[in-house]
Design a protein around this motif. Sequence first.
Motif, mmCIF file in Angstrom:
data_model
loop_
_atom_site.group_PDB
_atom_site.id
_atom_site.type_symbol
_atom_site.label_atom_id
_atom_site.label_comp_id
_atom_site.label_asym_id
_atom_site.label_seq_id
_atom_site.Cartn_x
_atom_site.Cartn_y
_atom_site.Cartn_z
ATOM 1 N N MET A 159 0.927 -1.207 0.028
ATOM 2 C CA MET A 159 0.151 0.056 0.113
ATOM 3 C C MET A 159 1.097 1.134 0.012
ATOM 4 N N MET A 160 2.006 1.391 0.746
ATOM 5 C CA MET A 160 2.837 2.408 0.923
ATOM 6 C C MET A 160 3.571 2.631 -0.573
ATOM 7 N N GLN A 161 3.710 1.645 -1.306
ATOM 8 C CA GLN A 161 4.483 1.565 -2.509
ATOM 9 C C GLN A 161 3.647 2.535 -3.475
ATOM 10 N N PHE A 162 2.205 1.923 -3.368
ATOM 11 C CA PHE A 162 1.070 2.707 -4.256
ATOM 12 C C PHE A 162 1.057 4.291 -4.139
ATOM 13 N N ILE A 163 1.128 4.583 -2.677
ATOM 14 C CA ILE A 163 0.967 6.154 -2.468
ATOM 15 C C ILE A 163 2.349 6.807 -3.069
ATOM 16 N N LYS A 164 3.443 6.214 -2.932
ATOM 17 C CA LYS A 164 4.653 6.599 -3.349
ATOM 18 C C LYS A 164 4.593 6.858 -4.757
ATOM 19 N N ASP A 165 4.111 5.967 -5.792
ATOM 20 C CA ASP A 165 3.748 5.878 -7.081
ATOM 21 C C ASP A 165 2.906 6.871 -7.453
ATOM 22 N N ILE A 166 1.819 7.394 -6.467
ATOM 23 C CA ILE A 166 0.954 8.505 -7.204
ATOM 24 C C ILE A 166 1.782 9.661 -6.786
ATOM 25 N N ILE A 167 2.423 9.906 -5.701
ATOM 26 C CA ILE A 167 2.902 11.166 -5.423
ATOM 27 C C ILE A 167 4.216 11.546 -6.695
ATOM 28 N N SER A 168 4.827 10.259 -6.952
ATOM 29 C CA SER A 168 5.902 10.605 -7.955
ATOM 30 C C SER A 168 5.156 10.909 -9.392
ATOM 31 N N PHE A 169 4.040 10.223 -9.566
ATOM 32 C CA PHE A 169 3.218 10.656 -10.742
ATOM 33 C C PHE A 169 2.970 12.077 -10.765
ATOM 34 N N LEU A 170 2.409 12.482 -9.563
ATOM 35 C CA LEU A 170 1.995 14.093 -9.524
ATOM 36 C C LEU A 170 3.105 14.873 -9.662
ATOM 37 N N HIS A 171 4.228 14.603 -9.312
ATOM 38 C CA HIS A 171 5.559 15.348 -9.753
ATOM 39 C C HIS A 171 5.855 15.518 -10.993
ATOM 40 N N THR A 172 5.617 14.648 -11.812
ATOM 41 C CA THR A 172 6.076 14.689 -13.238
ATOM 42 C C THR A 172 4.991 15.461 -14.093
ATOM 43 N N LEU A 173 3.720 15.870 -13.268
ATOM 44 C CA LEU A 173 2.716 16.410 -14.086
ATOM 45 C C LEU A 173 2.944 17.851 -14.390
ATOM 46 N N SER A 174 2.568 18.681 -15.328
ATOM 47 C CA SER A 174 2.656 20.124 -15.441
ATOM 48 C C SER A 174 1.599 20.733 -15.243
ATOM 49 N N LEU A 175 1.416 22.130 -15.160
ATOM 50 C CA LEU A 175 0.265 22.913 -14.741
ATOM 51 C C LEU A 175 -0.884 22.617 -15.470
ATOM 52 N N ILE A 176 -0.631 22.376 -16.934
ATOM 53 C CA ILE A 176 -1.467 22.227 -18.173
ATOM 54 C C ILE A 176 -2.121 20.875 -17.946
ATOM 55 N N ASP A 177 -1.267 19.827 -17.440
ATOM 56 C CA ASP A 177 -2.038 18.534 -17.120
ATOM 57 C C ASP A 177 -2.834 18.457 -16.099
ATOM 58 N N TYR A 178 -2.513 19.264 -14.789
ATOM 59 C CA TYR A 178 -3.606 19.514 -13.721
ATOM 60 C C TYR A 178 -4.731 20.145 -14.125
ATOM 61 N N ILE A 179 -4.787 21.172 -15.008
ATOM 62 C CA ILE A 179 -6.059 21.799 -15.499
ATOM 63 C C ILE A 179 -6.637 20.760 -16.261
ATOM 64 N N LEU A 180 -6.144 20.138 -17.148
ATOM 65 C CA LEU A 180 -6.874 19.059 -18.122
ATOM 66 C C LEU A 180 -7.587 17.952 -17.249
ATOM 67 N N TYR A 181 -6.770 17.400 -16.312
ATOM 68 C CA TYR A 181 -7.289 16.353 -15.471
ATOM 69 C C TYR A 181 -8.489 16.932 -14.636
ATOM 70 N N PHE A 182 -8.421 17.973 -13.992
ATOM 71 C CA PHE A 182 -9.632 18.286 -13.267
ATOM 72 C C PHE A 182 -10.546 18.884 -14.088
ATOM 73 N N SER A 183 -10.323 19.394 -15.169
ATOM 74 C CA SER A 183 -11.591 19.745 -16.063
ATOM 75 C C SER A 183 -12.251 18.465 -16.543
ATOM 76 N N VAL A 184 -11.530 17.229 -16.836
ATOM 77 C CA VAL A 184 -12.344 16.291 -17.377
ATOM 78 C C VAL A 184 -12.944 15.549 -16.315
ATOM 79 N N LEU A 185 -12.532 15.577 -14.981
ATOM 80 C CA LEU A 185 -13.028 15.147 -13.765
ATOM 81 C C LEU A 185 -14.484 15.932 -13.343
ATOM 82 N N THR A 186 -14.304 17.190 -13.573
ATOM 83 C CA THR A 186 -15.388 18.165 -13.378
ATOM 84 C C THR A 186 -16.404 17.769 -14.551
ATOM 85 N N LEU A 187 -16.046 17.646 -15.568
ATOM 86 C CA LEU A 187 -17.205 17.306 -16.704
ATOM 87 C C LEU A 187 -17.815 15.918 -16.585
ATOM 88 N N ILE A 188 -17.138 14.993 -15.996
ATOM 89 C CA ILE A 188 -17.531 13.596 -15.652
ATOM 90 C C ILE A 188 -18.613 13.823 -14.445
#
Length: 163
Positions: free
Chosen positions: A1-30
Amino acid sequence: MMQFIKDIISFLHTLSLIDYILYFSVLTLIVLVVSLIYILKNNEEEDILKKPVQNEMEEEIDLKKIVNTIDEKPKPIIDMTEYENEQEEKAIISYEELLKTAPIPIQYEKEQMIDNEIQVKKIDLEKLSHNSMEENKVEIKSMAYYHEEEFLKTLKQLNELLN
């Protein structure tokens, strides 16, 4: 479980600002689409519940009967009081009727025809004003002193209530 959380955090560090905007807009649309579908389903269920159960043997609407029963120019429904009825009966319609009901007879100085169509009459204003001044004497009545005192007292009481 701990490894899963570390993978998510590392994935979030690799995203740029535009990626955040895109993911949140898709989530809002859903979320919006799901809520819209929920509202539509809810309305359909309410409409089904509100509709009365209809018999299959229900009579068809007879349009000819409806057309025949509709009055083309219905009389307006007006409830008139006795005073209004009296005023309607006594209403002056023409200039001649007005002259007949006038308390002071109107006298003319001269009459002439314009273009052989329009009759013009000049009213004798001197006789008219002389007669009307004699008949219409105005009496001026002033309020008695005690009425004025009572009025003043009520004004003072009103002022006290307001303050």
